[in-house]
Design a protein around this motif. Sequence first.
Motif, PDB file in Angstrom:
ATOM      1  N   LEU A 251       1.041  -1.137   0.045  1.00  0.00           N
ATOM      2  CA  LEU A 251      -0.329  -0.096   0.315  1.00  0.00           C
ATOM      3  C   LEU A 251       0.982   1.160  -0.260  1.00  0.00           C
ATOM      4  N   GLY A 252       2.278   1.390   0.454  1.00  0.00           N
ATOM      5  CA  GLY A 252       2.773   1.897   0.471  1.00  0.00           C
ATOM      6  C   GLY A 252       2.660   3.378   1.994  1.00  0.00           C
ATOM      7  N   SER A 253       3.609   4.587   1.424  1.00  0.00           N
ATOM      8  CA  SER A 253       3.653   4.978   2.524  1.00  0.00           C
ATOM      9  C   SER A 253       2.623   6.269   2.931  1.00  0.00           C
ATOM     10  N   ALA A 254       2.109   6.729   2.143  1.00  0.00           N
ATOM     11  CA  ALA A 254       0.884   7.817   1.305  1.00  0.00           C
ATOM     12  C   ALA A 254      -0.091   7.148   2.072  1.00  0.00           C
ATOM     13  N   PRO A 255      -0.498   7.544   2.470  1.00  0.00           N
ATOM     14  CA  PRO A 255      -2.960   7.783   3.037  1.00  0.00           C
ATOM     15  C   PRO A 255      -3.453   6.678   1.569  1.00  0.00           C
ATOM     16  N   PHE A 256      -3.779   5.753   2.252  1.00  0.00           N
ATOM     17  CA  PHE A 256      -4.635   4.650   1.410  1.00  0.00           C
ATOM     18  C   PHE A 256      -6.714   4.098   1.779  1.00  0.00           C
ATOM     19  N   PHE A 257      -7.219   4.855   0.369  1.00  0.00           N
ATOM     20  CA  PHE A 257      -8.736   4.465   0.903  1.00  0.00           C
ATOM     21  C   PHE A 257      -8.379   2.851   1.562  1.00  0.00           C
ATOM     22  N   VAL A 258      -9.450   1.815   2.847  1.00  0.00           N
ATOM     23  CA  VAL A 258      -9.841   0.928   2.894  1.00  0.00           C
ATOM     24  C   VAL A 258     -11.517   0.625   2.829  1.00  0.00           C
ATOM     25  N   LEU A 259     -11.767  -0.208   1.911  1.00  0.00           N
ATOM     26  CA  LEU A 259     -13.418   0.047   1.401  1.00  0.00           C
ATOM     27  C   LEU A 259     -13.441  -1.584   2.441  1.00  0.00           C
ATOM     28  N   ASN A 260     -14.733  -2.150   3.153  1.00  0.00           N
ATOM     29  CA  ASN A 260     -15.255  -3.012   3.792  1.00  0.00           C
ATOM     30  C   ASN A 260     -16.110  -3.710   2.428  1.00  0.00           C
ATOM     31  N   SER A 261     -16.419  -4.744   1.704  1.00  0.00           N
ATOM     32  CA  SER A 261     -16.801  -5.681   0.486  1.00  0.00           C
ATOM     33  C   SER A 261     -17.689  -6.370   1.115  1.00  0.00           C
ATOM     34  N   ASP A 262     -18.175  -5.667   2.560  1.00  0.00           N
ATOM     35  CA  ASP A 262     -18.902  -7.104   3.126  1.00  0.00           C
ATOM     36  C   ASP A 262     -20.746  -5.416   3.135  1.00  0.00           C
ATOM     37  N   VAL A 263     -20.371  -4.822   2.961  1.00  0.00           N
ATOM     38  CA  VAL A 263     -21.518  -3.587   2.605  1.00  0.00           C
ATOM     39  C   VAL A 263     -22.001  -2.601   0.796  1.00  0.00           C
ATOM     40  N   ILE A 264     -22.887  -2.630   0.841  1.00  0.00           N
ATOM     41  CA  ILE A 264     -23.195  -1.677  -0.153  1.00  0.00           C
ATOM     42  C   ILE A 264     -23.277  -0.074  -0.117  1.00  0.00           C
ATOM     43  N   VAL A 265     -22.274   0.529  -0.962  1.00  0.00           N
ATOM     44  CA  VAL A 265     -22.174   2.229  -0.796  1.00  0.00           C
ATOM     45  C   VAL A 265     -22.336   2.104  -2.293  1.00  0.00           C
ATOM     46  N   ARG A 266     -23.081   3.232  -2.367  1.00  0.00           N
ATOM     47  CA  ARG A 266     -23.675   3.541  -4.153  1.00  0.00           C
ATOM     48  C   ARG A 266     -23.805   5.161  -3.652  1.00  0.00           C
ATOM     49  N   ASP A 267     -22.915   6.054  -4.265  1.00  0.00           N
ATOM     50  CA  ASP A 267     -23.329   7.325  -4.562  1.00  0.00           C
ATOM     51  C   ASP A 267     -24.634   7.976  -5.493  1.00  0.00           C
ATOM     52  N   SER A 268     -25.062   8.759  -4.889  1.00  0.00           N
ATOM     53  CA  SER A 268     -26.103   9.021  -6.099  1.00  0.00           C
ATOM     54  C   SER A 268     -25.905  10.373  -6.016  1.00  0.00           C
ATOM     55  N   GLY A 269     -24.041  10.827  -6.038  1.00  0.00           N
ATOM     56  CA  GLY A 269     -23.946  12.816  -6.757  1.00  0.00           C
ATOM     57  C   GLY A 269     -22.486  11.957  -7.154  1.00  0.00           C
ATOM     58  N   PRO A 270     -21.612  13.188  -7.140  1.00  0.00           N
ATOM     59  CA  PRO A 270     -20.523  12.914  -6.907  1.00  0.00           C
ATOM     60  C   PRO A 270     -19.330  12.120  -6.502  1.00  0.00           C
ATOM     61  N   SER A 271     -18.507  11.595  -7.164  1.00  0.00           N
ATOM     62  CA  SER A 271     -17.693  10.276  -6.347  1.00  0.00           C
ATOM     63  C   SER A 271     -17.731  10.342  -4.615  1.00  0.00           C
ATOM     64  N   SER A 272     -18.026   9.786  -3.630  1.00  0.00           N
ATOM     65  CA  SER A 272     -17.065  10.139  -1.971  1.00  0.00           C
ATOM     66  C   SER A 272     -16.084   9.972  -2.102  1.00  0.00           C
ATOM     67  N   LEU A 273     -15.660   8.936  -2.883  1.00  0.00           N
ATOM     68  CA  LEU A 273     -13.651   9.065  -2.399  1.00  0.00           C
ATOM     69  C   LEU A 273     -13.207   9.971  -3.277  1.00  0.00           C
ATOM     70  N   GLN A 274     -13.683  11.035  -4.286  1.00  0.00           N
ATOM     71  CA  GLN A 274     -13.102  11.906  -4.275  1.00  0.00           C
ATOM     72  C   GLN A 274     -13.470  12.839  -3.174  1.00  0.00           C
ATOM     73  N   LYS A 275     -14.559  13.268  -2.736  1.00  0.00           N
ATOM     74  CA  LYS A 275     -15.305  14.189  -1.481  1.00  0.00           C
ATOM     75  C   LYS A 275     -13.993  13.467  -0.330  1.00  0.00           C
ATOM     76  N   MET A 276     -13.883  12.946  -0.548  1.00  0.00           N
ATOM     77  CA  MET A 276     -13.138  12.398   0.844  1.00  0.00           C
ATOM     78  C   MET A 276     -11.815  12.639   0.362  1.00  0.00           C
ATOM     79  N   TYR A 277     -11.493  12.380  -0.903  1.00  0.00           N
ATOM     80  CA  TYR A 277     -10.176  12.586  -1.261  1.00  0.00           C
ATOM     81  C   TYR A 277      -9.414  14.765  -1.189  1.00  0.00           C
ATOM     82  N   ALA A 278     -10.556  15.248  -1.523  1.00  0.00           N
ATOM     83  CA  ALA A 278     -10.654  16.108  -1.284  1.00  0.00           C
ATOM     84  C   ALA A 278     -10.273  17.316   0.064  1.00  0.00           C
ATOM     85  N   ARG A 279     -10.747  16.510   0.573  1.00  0.00           N
ATOM     86  CA  ARG A 279     -11.906  16.603   2.049  1.00  0.00           C
ATOM     87  C   ARG A 279     -10.095  16.718   3.087  1.00  0.00           C
ATOM     88  N   TRP A 280      -9.046  15.786   2.593  1.00  0.00           N
ATOM     89  CA  TRP A 280      -7.975  15.696   3.202  1.00  0.00           C
ATOM     90  C   TRP A 280      -7.083  16.694   3.797  1.00  0.00           C
TER      91      TRP A 280
END
Length: 242
Positions: free
Chosen positions: A104-133
Motif C-alpha cells: 500500500l505504500g507510505s502515503a494515506p490510502f483508502f480501505v473499503l469493506n466488501s460486506d456492505v453496499i455503498v452507492r453514490d447518488s451524486g459526485p464520487s464519495s472517494l473524490q470528496k474524501m480525497y478533496a477533504r483530506w
Amino acid sequence: MTGLPDISDMRAMILAAGLGSRLRPITDKTPKPLVKVAGRALIDYCFELLDVADIRHVVVNKHHLAQQISAYVEAVPGFDIALSDETEALLETGGGVRKALPLLGSAPFFVLNSDVIVRDSGPSSLQKMYARWQPEEMDILLLLHPVETAVGYAGQGDFHMEESGRLIRRTKGKPAPYLFTGVQLINPRLFDGMPEGAFSLNLLYDKAASTGRLYGVTHEGQWLHVGTPDALAEASRIIEGA
C-alpha cells in the motif's frame, strides 16, 4: 493542499477475507464478497466506487475460500490488483491492513469493506474524501451515512460529528446520528505500535480520536447492510427498483 498523491496514483485496499458467518449456508460455498446482490458480486460495488474515482491500484486480501477470491479479482478489468494472502490466519480488519502495508505504500490510502453496499447518488464519495483530506488536522477520514436512511440496519449508530467534521464516538446505550459506511482514508503511520497478529481497525479510530484527529464526511446515496439472507433479498429489491 491535501498532501496526497494525484488521485490516479492513490492506492486502496478492499477487505475480502471475512467468513460471512451470518450468511451461512450461502457462504459455505461462496465467499461473502462474491455473493450476488441484484446480479452483481458484493465486491463489484467496491470496484465501482474505485472506478468512478479513477483509483486503479488496489489490494485485496483473502482467507475464506481464497482461491475463489483470487480467480475473481484477477479477472476484473481496468485495475492493477495485488492479493494479500491471509489463508494461514484470519487477521481481522486492522491486522489484515497491517499485513498489506508493503503493498500500500507510505502515503494515506483508502480501505473499503466488501460486506456492505455503498452507492453514490451524486459526485464520487472517494473524490470528496480525497478533496477533504487535510494532513495537518487528521489521521483518519471516515465516510459516514445517516442512520435514518440506512437500509437493513438496526443499530444505534457509531458517531456524532462536530461542525468541523471531527468525530466523537457515541456513548454506550445512547444513539448517534451517523454510522460508519466501511469506507475510509487512513494515514499508515497510525499502524506504528499496533499489535502483531489479529486486531480491529477500531484501535486506530480510538488512537486518532484520542488526539482529535478522527474526522468524517457524510455520504450521499444508498447504504445497504447485507448481513443476512433476508437483508440480501431486500438489498436486491431496492437496487433493482432504483
